[in-house]
Design a protein around this motif. Structure first.
Motif, mmCIF file in Angstrom:
data_model
loop_
_atom_site.group_PDB
_atom_site.id
_atom_site.type_symbol
_atom_site.label_atom_id
_atom_site.label_comp_id
_atom_site.label_asym_id
_atom_site.label_seq_id
_atom_site.Cartn_x
_atom_site.Cartn_y
_atom_site.Cartn_z
ATOM 1 N N GLU A 21 6.988 13.093 -4.083
ATOM 2 C CA GLU A 21 7.540 11.869 -3.553
ATOM 3 C C GLU A 21 8.782 12.188 -2.752
ATOM 4 N N THR A 57 1.413 7.893 2.705
ATOM 5 C CA THR A 57 1.290 9.342 2.567
ATOM 6 C C THR A 57 1.430 9.985 3.929
ATOM 7 N N SER A 65 0.832 -1.202 0.000
ATOM 8 C CA SER A 65 0.000 0.000 0.000
ATOM 9 C C SER A 65 0.862 1.246 0.000
ATOM 10 N N SER A 66 0.331 2.300 -0.628
ATOM 11 C CA SER A 66 1.061 3.561 -0.672
ATOM 12 C C SER A 66 1.085 4.204 0.706
ATOM 13 N N HIS A 100 -1.616 4.876 5.409
ATOM 14 C CA HIS A 100 -0.964 3.715 4.796
ATOM 15 C C HIS A 100 -2.043 2.714 4.437
ATOM 16 N N ARG A 107 10.139 5.321 1.230
ATOM 17 C CA ARG A 107 9.504 6.177 0.235
ATOM 18 C C ARG A 107 8.058 6.471 0.649
ATOM 19 N N PHE A 108 7.698 7.748 0.557
ATOM 20 C CA PHE A 108 6.353 8.143 0.927
ATOM 21 C C PHE A 108 5.974 9.390 0.149
ATOM 22 N N LYS A 109 4.688 9.592 0.015
ATOM 23 C CA LYS A 109 4.176 10.798 -0.606
ATOM 24 C C LYS A 109 4.005 11.851 0.482
#
Length: 297
Positions: free
Chosen positions: A280, A5, A2-3, A61, A30-32
């Motif tokens: 990013e 942020t 999952s992304s 997340h 890595r995260f937005k």
């Protein structure tokens, strides 16, 4: 996977946002990054879209939402198995957890009088006895941590961990307010400031547009680290009547009812602009080290 942020407040103002941001950047997660400008008419509404407390930082997340800086650090450490987030030794781990929790819940007078300003030109202020007691307590913590557990590196318990992320904004405060420090504390502040991610945070803060000046007249908003709440009526005290550095902000996730004055931005270089929001984040090239002259021992 999952992304991830991370919602943060203005980098020049939001010390609590710096804490989990730095932990993630240090470990190359890595995260937005979504930056929400503070002191804007829509600030509270924008934060509430992502944080039920109305405060930043907040982490998303997948379907999991976390809205407290220390909780975000803990979640990231567990989810991504971040090495040395807490020391392996039980005694060192208990100590690191204790000082991180003390930072999270304490030092209100320090936060109120030496409010966070990442681009502040170093200059001392007359701190109250209570704020000075906070400064001395933090110095004791740093010296004890380095003496008892710091033998394997230059961080509080040797390797960079959550405790360092929690105290990193204090290092910026001590530099910005030219706090007189002992040898151990000076070395730790300089080590924090030299961290490439801290440098990147400071440089981004210097590019932010200054928040708009508050209108004259009655003005108080609910302020945590991020002054996100809508304005409400109350009397603003004249500057001359305020103690110490005339900045009563209590930067605290448990809240306060006073709006901190908008800091001056003599070092601001422009605006981040919408193009910098939602970028990013990840490991990057080291940035220029901020030149800070600390007072002698």
């Amino acid at each position: 996977m999952s992304s991830l942020t991370l919602y943060i407040g203005s980098k020049n103002l939001s010390s609590w946002s710096l804490r989990p941001w730095l932990l993630l950047r240090h470990h190359g997660v890595r995260f937005k990054e979504v930056l929400i400008d503070l002191y804007r008419p829509d600030t509270r509404a924008r934060i509430l879209e992502h944080s039920p407390s109305g405060r930043v930082p907040a982490l998303l997340h997948g379907t999991t939402r976390v809205w407290d800086s220390l909780a975000i650090c803990e979640y990231a450490a567990e989810t991504f198995a971040l090495p040395a987030a807490w020391p392996m030794d039980p005694a060192a781990r208990a100590y690191a957890r204790s000082i991180a929790a003390e930072m999270h819940s304490g030092f209100a007078d320090l936060r109120r009088e030496l409010s966070f300003d990442a681009t502040r030109e170093p200059a001392p202020v007359a701190a109250s006895a209570a704020a000075q007691a906070d400064i001395e307590r933090i110095g004791t913590i740093w010296r004890e941590a380095r003496d008892r557990f710091g033998g394997q590196g230059d961080w509080l318990c040797g390797h960079f961990g959550i405790a360092d992320a929690m105290f990193a904004p204090v290092a910026l405060r001590f530099a910005g307010y030219a706090v007189k420090l002992g040898k151990v504390e000076r070395a730790y502040v300089e080590h924090v400031l030299a961290h490439p991610a801290v440098q990147q945070w400071i440089e981004a803060a210097a590019m932010e547009a200054p928040p708009p000046a508050p209108p004259a007249g009655p003005l108080v908003a609910k302020a945590a680290d991020a002054p996100a709440a809508a304005l409400k009526t109350a009397e603003r005290q004249p500057t001359a009547a305020k103690p110490a550095n005339a900045n009563p902000a209590k930067e605290d996730e448990i809240g306060d009812d006073e709006l901190p004055p908008v800091p001056s931005r003599s070092a601001a270089k422009g605006s981040i602009g919408d193009g910098r929001k939602g970028q990013e984040s990840g490991p990057g090239a080291p940035a220029r080290v901020r030149s800070v002259i600390l007072p002698p021992d």
